[in-house]
Design an enzyme around this catalytic site. Structure first.
Site, PDB file in Angstrom:
ATOM      1  CB  SER A  60       2.798   2.095  -9.270  1.00 28.58           C
ATOM      2  OG  SER A  60       2.915   0.710  -9.512  1.00 28.58           O
TER       3      SER A  60
ATOM      4  CE  LYS B  76      -0.407   2.844 -11.064  1.00 21.54           C
ATOM      5  NZ  LYS B  76      -0.101   1.825 -12.109  1.00 21.54           N
TER       6      LYS B  76
ATOM      7  CD  GLN C 150      -4.821  -8.668 -10.974  1.00 23.81           C
ATOM      8  OE1 GLN C 150      -5.792  -8.895 -10.275  1.00 23.81           O
ATOM      9  NE2 GLN C 150      -4.388  -7.435 -11.169  1.00 23.81           N
TER      10      GLN C 150
ATOM     11  CD  GLN D   6      -7.692  -2.745 -12.125  1.00 27.54           C
ATOM     12  OE1 GLN D   6      -6.966  -3.720 -12.253  1.00 27.54           O
ATOM     13  NE2 GLN D   6      -7.601  -1.932 -11.090  1.00 27.54           N
TER      14      GLN D   6
ATOM     15  N   GLY E 203      -8.389   3.371  -8.604  1.00 29.17           N
ATOM     16  CA  GLY E 203      -7.592   4.512  -9.063  1.00 29.17           C
ATOM     17  C   GLY E 203      -7.624   4.632 -10.580  1.00 29.17           C
TER      18      GLY E 203
ATOM     19  CG  LEU F 284      -1.885  -1.196   1.318  1.00 32.01           C
ATOM     20  CD1 LEU F 284      -2.778  -1.061   2.545  1.00 32.01           C
ATOM     21  CD2 LEU F 284      -2.725  -1.359   0.059  1.00 32.01           C
TER      22      LEU F 284
ATOM     23  CG  HIS G 123      -3.210   1.332  -2.308  1.00 32.96           C
ATOM     24  ND1 HIS G 123      -1.886   1.032  -2.405  1.00 32.96           N
ATOM     25  CD2 HIS G 123      -3.843   0.603  -3.273  1.00 32.96           C
ATOM     26  CE1 HIS G 123      -1.697   0.158  -3.381  1.00 32.96           C
ATOM     27  NE2 HIS G 123      -2.862  -0.124  -3.922  1.00 32.96           N
TER      28      HIS G 123
HETATM   29  O1  PAF Z   1      -5.598  -2.672  -9.162  1.00 29.72           O
HETATM   30  C1  PAF Z   1      -5.330  -3.657  -8.447  1.00 29.72           C
HETATM   31  O2  PAF Z   1      -4.631  -3.564  -7.455  1.00 29.72           O
HETATM   32  C2  PAF Z   1      -5.887  -5.029  -8.836  1.00 29.72           C
HETATM   33  O3  PAF Z   1      -5.942  -5.160 -10.222  1.00 29.72           O
HETATM   34  C3  PAF Z   1      -7.258  -5.334  -8.200  1.00 29.72           C
HETATM   35  C4  PAF Z   1      -8.326  -4.369  -8.677  1.00 29.72           C
HETATM   36  C5  PAF Z   1      -7.138  -5.255  -6.687  1.00 29.72           C
HETATM   37  C6  PAF Z   1      -7.694  -6.737  -8.574  1.00 29.72           C
HETATM   38  O4  PAF Z   1      -6.784  -7.706  -8.165  1.00 29.72           O
END
Ligand code: PAF
Length: 283
Positions: free
Chosen positions: A186, A150, A61, A154, A148, A33, A37
């Protein structure tokens, strides 16, 4: 702060809050974090009675096992940070708790959003994101969820998933949080060496310049200029740069009135991948 690793315990706790008519805000994360965040959590705290943060490094992912292995894990520090901002609930499930015996992704149709930019370079990435976010939404059942900008693609994809699957959650996009030198916050930034850290703010400098050029130059001229900026860069390698329509995320060649556009960029500092984006003015 209450910490749960089991779905059932989290659900029971949230059920009790819900029967008191409390609203639930949700911030899904993969940990490591940072202030970005925390800005999402603060926004969630202002608009909801209870805030749940999830910390789960989602294996589906990642398109590379090496990238997954190297993803920063700083759980002790994360808990301290969450405590310092008075987060109500942290959910830290194991991979088995989320995926049970089947670590795989659902196949989504995000109406083409998934084929642009990150989708071209990170195969299966958005199916993995969609799968985990849908699962987490099902467990937490939040009123509002915060992401976010960024990861703008997504964000748009999650909004699309919510719309197409009629999920009862309001998805909120929050501004990119930057370091004073302009580098977008990030979790991956902690992996940057001193030299890479010094070079990385160049990405935002380029985007700011693009914003100015967008008033007078064609997209082709701007793209060539950006490519030139990275051509012989000693530390950063350009993966892609594009100007795209905010809604369809399709790259454009010429701008049309009344549409919103954004410049998107991905670069590598060795094997560390950095992405950023900036809204452009369509005068
Ligand atoms: O953006 C992220 O940190 C991830 O892609 C998420 C949304 C928590 C899904 O794993």
């Amino acid at each position: 702060m209450k910490i749960f690793s089991k779905k059932k315990d989290l659900k029971d706790c949230l059920l009790a809050h819900r029967s008191d008519n409390k609203t639930v805000g949700f911030v899904p994360t993969m940990g490591a974090l940072h202030s970005g965040h925390l800005s999402l959590i603060k926004e969630a705290q202002q608009k909801n009675d209870i805030v749940v943060v999830s910390l789960f490094v989602n294996p589906t992912q990642f398109d590379s096992a090496e990238d997954l292995k190297k993803y920063p894990k700083t759980i002790k520090n994360d808990i301290e940070l969450l405590d310092s901002v008075s987060c109500d609930i942290l959910f830290t499930p194991s991979v088995e708790e989320i995926y049970e015996n089947n670590i795989s992704s659902e196949n989504f149709n995000f109406d083409g959003l998934e084929h642009q930019m990150e989708g071209k370079f990170r195969k299966g990435h958005f199916n993995g994101v969609g799968t985990v976010v849908k699962t987490l939404f099902k467990i937490v059942a939040p009123h509002k969820a915060y992401f976010g900008q960024k990861d703008f693609q997504q964000l748009q994809i999650i909004k699309k998933m919510v719309e197409k699957h009629s999920l009862k959650v309001e998805v909120k996009g929050c501004p990119i949080f930057r370091q004073p030198d302009g580098l977008a916050m990030s979790s991956r930034n902690v992996r940057l060496s001193k030299k890479q850290k010094a070079a990385a703010p160049f990405v935002y400098k380029v985007l700011q310049e693009v914003r100015i050029k967008f008033n007078t130059q064609s997209v082709l001229e701007i793209t060539q200029w950006v490519e030139g900026q990275f051509k012989n860069h000693p530390t950063l390698q350009l993966e892609y740069f594009t100007v795209a329509d905010e809604k369809s995320l399709e790259s454009i060649e010429t701008k049309e009135g009344f549409k919103k556009y954004r410049a998107f960029i991905a670069v590598f500092a060795d094997e560390i991948r950095l992405i950023d984006n900036l809204q452009l003015e369509n005068l």
